[in-house]
Write a protein that holds these residues in place. Structure first.
Motif, short mmCIF file in Angstrom:
data_model
loop_
_atom_site.label_atom_id
_atom_site.label_comp_id
_atom_site.label_asym_id
_atom_site.label_seq_id
_atom_site.Cartn_x
_atom_site.Cartn_y
_atom_site.Cartn_z
N GLN A 222 15.38 34.33 45.47
CA GLN A 222 15.39 35.31 46.56
C GLN A 222 16.43 34.97 47.61
N ALA A 223 16.55 33.68 47.93
CA ALA A 223 17.54 33.27 48.92
C ALA A 223 18.95 33.51 48.41
N VAL A 224 19.19 33.23 47.13
CA VAL A 224 20.50 33.45 46.54
C VAL A 224 20.84 34.93 46.57
N PHE A 225 19.89 35.77 46.19
CA PHE A 225 20.12 37.22 46.16
C PHE A 225 20.57 37.72 47.53
N LYS A 226 19.83 37.39 48.56
CA LYS A 226 20.12 37.91 49.90
C LYS A 226 21.48 37.43 50.38
N LEU A 227 21.75 36.16 50.21
CA LEU A 227 23.02 35.61 50.69
C LEU A 227 24.19 36.16 49.89
N ALA A 228 24.03 36.23 48.56
CA ALA A 228 25.13 36.66 47.69
C ALA A 228 25.62 38.06 48.04
N VAL A 229 24.72 39.00 48.18
CA VAL A 229 25.12 40.38 48.45
C VAL A 229 25.87 40.49 49.77
N ASN A 230 25.37 39.83 50.79
CA ASN A 230 26.00 39.94 52.11
C ASN A 230 27.38 39.29 52.15
N LEU A 232 29.43 38.55 49.65
CA LEU A 232 30.40 39.21 48.77
C LEU A 232 30.91 40.50 49.39
N ALA A 233 30.04 41.23 50.05
CA ALA A 233 30.48 42.46 50.72
C ALA A 233 31.50 42.14 51.82
N GLN A 234 31.22 41.10 52.62
CA GLN A 234 32.15 40.69 53.67
C GLN A 234 33.49 40.24 53.07
N SER A 235 33.42 39.49 51.99
CA SER A 235 34.62 38.97 51.34
C SER A 235 35.47 40.10 50.78
N ALA A 236 34.84 41.11 50.19
CA ALA A 236 35.56 42.26 49.65
C ALA A 236 36.31 42.99 50.76
N ARG A 237 35.64 43.21 51.89
CA ARG A 237 36.29 43.90 53.01
C ARG A 237 37.45 43.08 53.55
N GLU A 238 37.28 41.76 53.59
CA GLU A 238 38.35 40.88 54.06
C GLU A 238 39.57 40.97 53.15
N GLN A 257 28.77 37.68 37.28
CA GLN A 257 27.72 38.30 36.48
C GLN A 257 26.45 37.43 36.48
N ALA A 258 25.73 37.48 37.60
CA ALA A 258 24.52 36.66 37.72
C ALA A 258 23.27 37.46 37.42
N ASN A 259 23.22 38.66 37.95
CA ASN A 259 22.00 39.46 37.90
C ASN A 259 22.39 40.90 38.20
N VAL A 260 21.93 41.82 37.38
CA VAL A 260 22.34 43.21 37.57
C VAL A 260 21.84 43.76 38.90
N ARG A 261 20.76 43.20 39.43
CA ARG A 261 20.28 43.67 40.73
C ARG A 261 21.26 43.30 41.84
N ILE A 262 21.81 42.10 41.78
CA ILE A 262 22.82 41.69 42.76
C ILE A 262 24.06 42.59 42.64
N ILE A 263 24.50 42.83 41.40
CA ILE A 263 25.69 43.66 41.16
C ILE A 263 25.47 45.07 41.71
N ASN A 264 24.31 45.66 41.43
CA ASN A 264 24.03 47.02 41.89
C ASN A 264 23.91 47.09 43.41
N ALA A 265 23.28 46.09 44.01
CA ALA A 265 23.13 46.07 45.47
C ALA A 265 24.48 45.93 46.14
N LEU A 266 25.36 45.12 45.57
CA LEU A 266 26.70 44.96 46.13
C LEU A 266 27.48 46.26 46.04
N LEU A 312 39.31 44.00 41.82
CA LEU A 312 38.71 43.03 42.73
C LEU A 312 37.81 42.10 41.93
N MET A 313 38.15 40.81 41.92
CA MET A 313 37.34 39.81 41.24
C MET A 313 36.63 38.95 42.28
N GLN A 314 35.32 38.75 42.10
CA GLN A 314 34.53 38.03 43.10
C GLN A 314 33.60 37.01 42.47
N GLY A 315 33.49 35.87 43.12
CA GLY A 315 32.56 34.83 42.68
C GLY A 315 31.64 34.42 43.80
#
Length: 329
Positions: A222-230, A232-238, A257-266, A312-315
């Motif tokens: 759960q902690a990874v999910f919340k942090l990852a989405v936020n 990655l979104a900031q990094s993409a805008r940057e 490619q960690a989890n389709v839920r993270i990908i969809n939320a992003l 755009l490639m993101q890790g």
């Protein structure tokens, strides 16, 4: 000004495919309950490739490198830089990159590993781009390769169902073309927050001939999910701001490619159409540093990613680390 261009890509997956049903049956023998439905609902994963015992990260990396070199039409002896992103190296040292260099039959150029877990390929690609821009290299092999099955606790269904093994690679070449639509890496950013170490780690080591600490991967999902989405979104805008392009100009997003839920939320957070996001987690599971180059290569080979398009490639991964690379193909 010299910029780096992606001249080719390649990948290699161990031939052994383990579906969710197969894995559930194997885990049931250990007394661990799971099912295809449980895994798909929570992760989107349907299968993964697992290496046989004795198959090393350098073996997978070398095959992916050869595939990328063929695709780029580049001979191995033209390569003057090899960077391998991995958290599962063959040895403490020498580096996996040096082993790949040897297996390719070349010598002389720089070769080293980057360890940023699932962000590793983006870290390695950014490093190679910087060295080419500085004139320190002309032709680089950038590889993400993992045998994560070596560090999984197969009694922990919360982690063991998530990961797979594999390798992906790209060839970067120096280019002097500076036109507004010229191919090349346009922007990159790298970040880390070491205070988040414990939400995703494998905190074991070898000391004095013994394993110390916990040698297995542990994760607070759960902690990874919340942090990852936020992040990655900031990094993409940057990245878009640095390159002077809009988010809607991105033709393909290739996230970790960690989890389709993270990908969809992003995708929702960035207002990116789902059809513009490359997803391979269903077939590969989470291959850590290999996931982005594997997904990128899959999209190139099936014809989705075309010359001239913005990608755009993101890790994002343990450390906690994250970053983005924006390139025009």
């Amino acid at each position: 000004m010299t910029r780096s261009v992606i001249a080719g890509s390649g990948s290699f997956l161990p031939p052994r495919i383990v579906t969710n049903d197969m894995l559930a049956a194997e885990l049931a023998e250990r007394g661990v309950e799971t099912s295809n439905e449980w895994i798909v609902e929570r992760t989107g994963i349907r299968q993964r490739h697992l290496a046989e015992r004795g198959v090393t990260t350098s073996m997978l990396a070398t095959e992916a490198a050869r595939s990328a070199l063929r695709d780029a039409g580049v001979a191995a002896d033209e390569v003057d830089l090899i960077i391998v992103a991995t958290s599962t190296p063959d040895y403490v040292f020498p580096s996996t990159a040096c082993l790949v260099q040897s297996q390719l039959g070349i010598a002389g150029g720089a070769a080293f590993d980057v360890q940023a877990v699932c962000s590793g390929f983006v870290y390695a690609l950014t490093t190679a781009d910087a060295l080419i821009a500085a004139g320190r290299a002309r032709c680089a092999l950038v590889i993400g390769a993992e045998v994560f099955s070596r560090i999984l606790d197969w009694n922990d269904r919360g982690t063991c169902v998530l990961f797979g093994d594999g390798a992906g690679a790209v060839v970067l070449k120096a280019s002097a073309d500076e036109g507004p639509q010229a191919p090349g890496v346009l922007a990159a950013n790298l970040h880390a927050d070491g205070s988040q170490t414990r939400i995703l780690c494998a905190a074991g080591n070898v000391a004095y001939g013994e394993v110390t600490g916990d040698p297995f991967l542990r994760m607070d999902g759960q902690a990874v999910f919340k942090l990852a989405v936020n992040v990655l979104a900031q990094s993409a805008r940057e990245a878009c701001a640095t390159a002077g392009v809009a988010l809607e100009d991105i033709r393909w997003a290739v996230p970790h490619q960690a989890n389709v839920r993270i990908i969809n939320a992003l995708a929702r957070k960035l207002a990116l159409p789902a059809e513009n996001v490359v997803v391979t987690v269903d077939q590969h599971a989470n291959t850590s540093a290999a996931s982005v180059p594997l997904a990128f290569d899959a999209a190139r080979r099936d014809g989705r990613v075309q010359p001239g398009q913005l990608v755009l490639m993101q890790g994002v991964g343990g450390g906690f680390t994250w970053g983005s690379v924006l390139a025009r193909l």
